[in-house]
Design a protein around this motif. Structure first.
Motif, PDB file in Angstrom:
ATOM      1  N   UNK A   1       0.829  -1.222   0.000  1.00 60.88           N
ATOM      2  CA  UNK A   1       0.000   0.000   0.000  1.00 60.88           C
ATOM      3  C   UNK A   1       0.859   1.265   0.000  1.00 60.88           C
ATOM      4  N   UNK A   2       0.251   2.346  -0.471  1.00 62.85           N
ATOM      5  CA  UNK A   2       0.899   3.655  -0.398  1.00 62.85           C
ATOM      6  C   UNK A   2       1.162   3.984   1.067  1.00 62.85           C
ATOM      7  N   UNK A   3       2.411   4.287   1.387  1.00 64.15           N
ATOM      8  CA  UNK A   3       2.837   4.400   2.780  1.00 64.15           C
ATOM      9  C   UNK A   3       2.944   5.853   3.224  1.00 64.15           C
ATOM     10  N   UNK A   4       2.193   6.203   4.267  1.00 65.42           N
ATOM     11  CA  UNK A   4       2.249   7.554   4.826  1.00 65.42           C
ATOM     12  C   UNK A   4       2.767   7.556   6.264  1.00 65.42           C
ATOM     13  N   UNK A   5       3.135   6.374   6.794  1.00 62.53           N
ATOM     14  CA  UNK A   5       3.728   6.315   8.125  1.00 62.53           C
ATOM     15  C   UNK A   5       5.196   6.750   8.062  1.00 62.53           C
ATOM     16  N   UNK A   6       5.637   7.416   9.127  1.00 60.04           N
ATOM     17  CA  UNK A   6       7.016   7.901   9.218  1.00 60.04           C
ATOM     18  C   UNK A   6       7.670   7.259  10.434  1.00 60.04           C
ATOM     19  N   UNK A   7       8.861   6.720  10.251  1.00 60.90           N
ATOM     20  CA  UNK A   7       9.593   6.053  11.325  1.00 60.90           C
ATOM     21  C   UNK A   7      10.877   6.801  11.646  1.00 60.90           C
ATOM     22  N   UNK A   8      11.409   6.495  12.835  1.00 60.41           N
ATOM     23  CA  UNK A   8      12.774   6.876  13.186  1.00 60.41           C
ATOM     24  C   UNK A   8      13.548   5.604  13.530  1.00 60.41           C
ATOM     25  N   UNK A   9      14.772   5.534  13.013  1.00 62.92           N
ATOM     26  CA  UNK A   9      15.646   4.407  13.328  1.00 62.92           C
ATOM     27  C   UNK A   9      16.825   4.905  14.145  1.00 62.92           C
ATOM     28  N   UNK A  10      17.092   4.213  15.262  1.00 62.48           N
ATOM     29  CA  UNK A  10      18.242   4.527  16.113  1.00 62.48           C
ATOM     30  C   UNK A  10      19.366   3.555  15.792  1.00 62.48           C
ATOM     31  N   UNK A  11      20.448   4.021  15.166  1.00 65.58           N
ATOM     32  CA  UNK A  11      21.547   3.110  14.801  1.00 65.58           C
ATOM     33  C   UNK A  11      22.295   2.584  16.013  1.00 65.58           C
ATOM     34  N   UNK A  12      23.317   1.796  15.746  1.00 67.28           N
ATOM     35  CA  UNK A  12      24.089   1.091  16.764  1.00 67.28           C
ATOM     36  C   UNK A  12      24.653   2.013  17.834  1.00 67.28           C
ATOM     37  N   UNK A  13      25.060   3.241  17.440  1.00 68.73           N
ATOM     38  CA  UNK A  13      25.714   4.129  18.399  1.00 68.73           C
ATOM     39  C   UNK A  13      24.735   4.715  19.418  1.00 68.73           C
ATOM     40  N   UNK A  14      23.437   4.462  19.255  1.00 72.42           N
ATOM     41  CA  UNK A  14      22.447   4.911  20.228  1.00 72.42           C
ATOM     42  C   UNK A  14      22.085   3.802  21.220  1.00 72.42           C
ATOM     43  N   UNK A  15      22.951   2.816  21.341  1.00 74.68           N
ATOM     44  CA  UNK A  15      22.849   1.825  22.403  1.00 74.68           C
ATOM     45  C   UNK A  15      22.721   2.564  23.737  1.00 74.68           C
ATOM     46  N   UNK A  16      21.690   2.268  24.548  1.00 73.29           N
ATOM     47  CA  UNK A  16      21.557   2.955  25.849  1.00 73.29           C
ATOM     48  C   UNK A  16      22.799   2.833  26.723  1.00 73.29           C
ATOM     49  N   UNK A  17      23.559   1.733  26.582  1.00 73.14           N
ATOM     50  CA  UNK A  17      24.778   1.576  27.385  1.00 73.14           C
ATOM     51  C   UNK A  17      25.853   2.606  27.034  1.00 73.14           C
ATOM     52  N   UNK A  18      25.710   3.248  25.875  1.00 72.23           N
ATOM     53  CA  UNK A  18      26.721   4.208  25.436  1.00 72.23           C
ATOM     54  C   UNK A  18      26.291   5.660  25.678  1.00 72.23           C
TER      55      UNK A  18
END
Length: 614
Positions: free
Chosen positions: A490-507
C-alpha cells in the motif's frame, strides 16, 4: 567505581608505554550502567577502541587502522583514506525502530531536512490528484488541461521533534524531480513531470515560507534528473528522460535558452533498452571535477570547460541507475590538522542494483519475473587516474535502497527490496534489515553488520533524512500509480525513526553536549574556528571526532549532495575544540552543515548548524 571518561585520561600513556605489552581493560557494567575498570597486561599496536558488549561488558581493544596510514596499492598509488581515526565504542546493539507519525498525509517520494528550522520537507507528485491530507482551505490547484480543482496536499513540512505538519501548496508537478540546498539553506528544486519538467522552485527557511515557482526556467525538461552543487555554490542538473543533456540552474527569476543546454554524449552511450541511466550518481570531487556514474560506467567531467577528463573502469554485474536503482554515496572526506595537501582523497561507494533486463522482466513480461538484485558493494578512489573498483558482497541483495552516511562516517544501507526493479509493482521481497557498513581504508576489510528490521516495507519511492539527534528519519514507499490501500504494498504515509548502533543505551554516557552559544556557527574557507562542549575536562583529543554533514535531497535511492567531512582537530582543551574549516569549495561547497562532535564513536546529543560562507 570509576567513570569511563576519567579512565580514558590514561590513553596517551598507553601510546608511550604500550609498544611491548598487550593492554586490555575489561570493563564489566553493573545494572546501574557504571563500569569497573581493571587492568591486564598485553601488547598495544595502534588506535584503541572501546568494545562494548550487549548489555554486559566493555573493553579497550586494538585497531591497526588510522586515517594517516599510507600504503601502496597494486598501481603504486597511495592507499585511500576514507576511514575514521578515533577511539570508537563498538557495540552489539542492533538498532531500534519507533513509529514517529502515523499519517503524514503525503507519501515522501522526496525528502530533505531544512537547515536551522529542523523541518523535514516531504513531497510526492501532483499527478496523483489525491493524497491523505486536504489543503486547509482555498486556493486549490487547477488541474492542468481541465476546469477541475485539486484540493489535496502534495507537499508538507514536518517538525522532526514534534511531528507537527504544515501543508504547503504547489502548482507545478514535482513527480521524480531533483533538488539541492543553496548557501542560505533554501531548497532549490528542479524539474518534474509535465508542467513541472522545466520548472525551478524555491522554498525558503524563513517562517511561514511557501513555494515560489518559475515554470519554463530550464532549457530542457528534467524528469529523473540529478542536481549537483558546485564549489562556488552554483547548481548543475544532469539528464532526465528523453534529454541526454545538462545545464546550469539559472539564477532566481531567470530562464535558460536552448543555447545554454549542453549535449552530453555519455548519457546517450549509457542508455540501454531499459534506460538504466536516469538519476545518474553525480558528486563534486575534491579536485573540482564532477564524478558521474550512469548504468555501469563512470567519468570525470570538468564543469568549466565541459571536457571529459577521465573514464574509469566499467563496474561489472548489471546496472546501477534508475530503474535498476542501486544506491551510492560519497564516502567521508578525511581532513588532517593544518591540512595543506594539494589533493584530498575522495571515494565513492556503489551498492546493489539489478541485471540490465530486470525492469523489462518485471514490467513487460507476463507473468511478471522478479530477478534477484545485486549483492555487491563497490568503492573506488575518484581522485586517482588509475582507480579501480574494489568489490565486496553485502549480506543480502538490495535494489531501490538508500546509502546513508552516518555522523560517525560509517554507512547505513536501508530501504528497498531484494528482487525486481523500480517501477509500478515491479519488486518483491522487501529488504527490511538495515545493513551497517563500517569503513576501513583498503575497502577489502570493511565489515557489514545486519541490524534489526523494520516492520514496514520501504519499496519504490522511499526516502530518508539524518536528524540532529543522529537518528534516521525514514518515510515514503509507493509502488502504485496513485494512493492505493488494497494492494500488496500500500501507499505508505507512516514515518519512522531508526536509532543506529551508536544509540545503544549503554553508550549514552559518551554523548557530549555542544554549547551552541559559545561555538562559532559561521566560518569561511580555511578559517580557524571553535566549538565548545560542556564536559571536556576528562576527555582526550584522541577520543574525539568532529564531522560536518550536508543534508541531501533524497529520492528514488539517490541522495543528491550528501557529503560528510571529518575535520582536523587543531587543539582541544577544557572542552574547547579548535578546528580548521575546509580549505575550499571543492572539499565542502558553501552552505549549511550539521556539525557533530563524536566521542568514542558516539555522536553528541544534538548537532549544531554551521554555515560555510562563500
Amino acid at each position: 567505581m570509576v567513570n569511563i571518561r576519567r579512565g580514558l585520561i590514561i590513553l596517551p600513556l598507553l601510546f608511550i608505554y604500550g609498544s611491548t605489552h598487550d593492554l586490555m581493560f575489561p570493563i564489566p557494567f553493573h545494572h546501574s550502567g557504571k563500569p569497573i575498570v581493571e587492568f591486564k597486561g598485553g601488547a598495544f599496536h595502534g588506535i584503541s577502541s572501546l568494545v562494548v558488549g550487549d548489555g554486559g561488558s566493555a573493553a579497550i581493544s586494538h585497531n591497526d587502522d588510522s586515517a594517516s596510514h599510507v600504503g601502496k596499492d597494486d598501481n603504486g598509488g597511495s592507499e585511500s583514506s576514507s576511514q575514521i581515526a578515533v577511539v570508537e565504542a563498538q557495540t552489539t546493539f542492533k538498532g531500534s525502530w519507533e513509529l514517529f507519525v502515523e499519517n503524514a498525509g503525503v507519501s515522501a517520494m522526496h525528502m530533505v531536512l531544512l537547515p536551522k528550522i529542523n523541518q523535514a520537507l516531504m513531497f510526492d507528485a501532483t499527478v496523483w490528484k489525491i493524497s491523505k491530507l486536504k489543503l486547509p482551505g482555498p486556493p486549490c490547484r487547477k488541474i492542468e488541461g481541465t476546469n477541475k480543482e485539486d484540493c489535496w496536499c502534495h507537499s508538507i513540512l514536518m517538525d522532526v521533534e514534534t511531528g507537527k505538519i504544515r501543508p504547503l501548496r504547489i502548482e507545478h508537478d514535482t513527480w521524480c524531480s531533483s533538488g539541492a540546498l543553496d548557501v542560505n539553506g533554501r531548497l532549490i528544486s528542479t524539474g518534474g513531470y509535465n508542467n513541472g519538467s522545466d520548472t525551478v522552485r524555491i522554498l525558503d527557511i524563513a517562517p511561514n515560507s511557501e513555494w515560489i515557482e518559475y515554470p519554463g526556467a530550464l532549457g530542457n525538461g528534467r524528469w529523473y534528473a540529478t542536481q549537483v552543487t558546485l564549489a562556488d555554490g552554483r547548481f548543475m542538473v544532469f539528464g532526465g528522460r528523453g534529454f541526454p543533456t545538462y545545464e546550469f540552474v539559472p539564477p532566481q527569476g531567470q530562464k535558460n535558452t536552448r543555447n545554454q543546454v549542453h549535449a552530453f554524449k555519455f548519457l546517450v552511450e549509457t542508455h540501454d533498452p531499459a534506460e538504466n541511466n536516469l538519476y545518474p550518481f553525480v558528486y563534486l570531487s575534491t579536485d573540482g571535477n564532477l564524478f558521474i556514474f550512469a548504468n555501469n560506467r563512470s567519468i570525470l567531467l570538468n564543469p568549466n570547460n565541459h571536457q571529459i577528463v577521465h573514464e574509469f573502469p566499467v563496474l561489472p554485474n548489471g546496472a546501477r541507475n534508475y530503474p535498476a536503482s542501486g544506491s551510492s554515496c560519497l564516502l567521508p572526506i578525511i581532513l588532517n590538522p593544518n591540512d595543506n595537501r594539494k589533493l584530498i582523497p575522495a571515494e565513492v561507494l556503489v551498492c546493489g542494483g539489478t541485471p540490465h533486463d530486470a525492469f523489462d522482466k518485471a514490467e513487460l513480461q507476463r507473468p511478471k519475473v522478479f530477478l534477484p538484485g545485486n549483492t555487491d558493494c563497490a568503492r573506488m578512489d575518484i581522485t586517482k587516474r588509475n582507480g579501480k573498483w574494489k568489490i565486496t558482497n553485502m549480506p543480502s541483495a538490495r535494489v531501490m535502497g538508500d546509502a546513508v552516511v552516518l555522523p560517525t562516517g560509517d554507512v547505513l544501507l536501508i530501504n528497498g527490496a531484494k528482487s525486481g526493479s523500480a517501477g509500478w509493482d515491479d519488486a518483491r521481497d522487501p529488504n527490511l534489515n538495515p545493513i551497517l557498513y563500517k569503513l576501513k581504508g583498503d575497502g577489502i576489510g570493511s565489515k557489514f553488520t545486519v541490524l534489526n528490521p523494520s516492520k514496514i516495507p520501504r519499496m519504490y519511492h522511499s526516502s530518508f533524512a539524518v536528524l540532529p539527534d543522529s537518528k534516521i528519519l525514514i518515510a515514503g514507499s509507493n509502488a502504485n500509480p496513485g494512493y492505493m490501500d488494497n494492494v500488496l504494498f500500500p501507499t505508505e504515509v507512516r514515518v519512522e525513526k531508526f536509532s543506529p548502533h551508536y544509540l545503544d543505551p549503554n553508550l549514552a554516557q559518551f554523548k557530549q553536549v555542544i554549547v551552541v552559544e559559545q561555538s562559532d556557527n559561521q566560518v569561511k574557507f580555511g578559517q580557524k574556528f571553535t566549538v565548545q562542549i560542556r564536559e571536556g575536562g576528562a576527555i582526550e583529543q584522541a577520543t574525539l571526532q568532529v564531522t560536518i554533514y550536508s543534508p541531501p535531497f533524497t529520492t528514488h535511492g539517490i541522495s543528491m549532495n550528501q557529503r560528510l567531512i571529518q575535520l582536523g582537530i587543531e587543539e582541544f582543551n577544557n572542552g574547547k575544540i579548535v578546528l580548521q574549516a575546509p580549505m575550499n569549495g571543492n572539499i565542502a561547497p558553501p552552505g549549511y552543515y550539521m556539525l557533530f562532535v563524536n566521542y568514542n564513536g558516539v555522536p553528541c546529543r544534538r548537532s549544531m548548524w554551521i554555515q560555510i560562507l562563500p
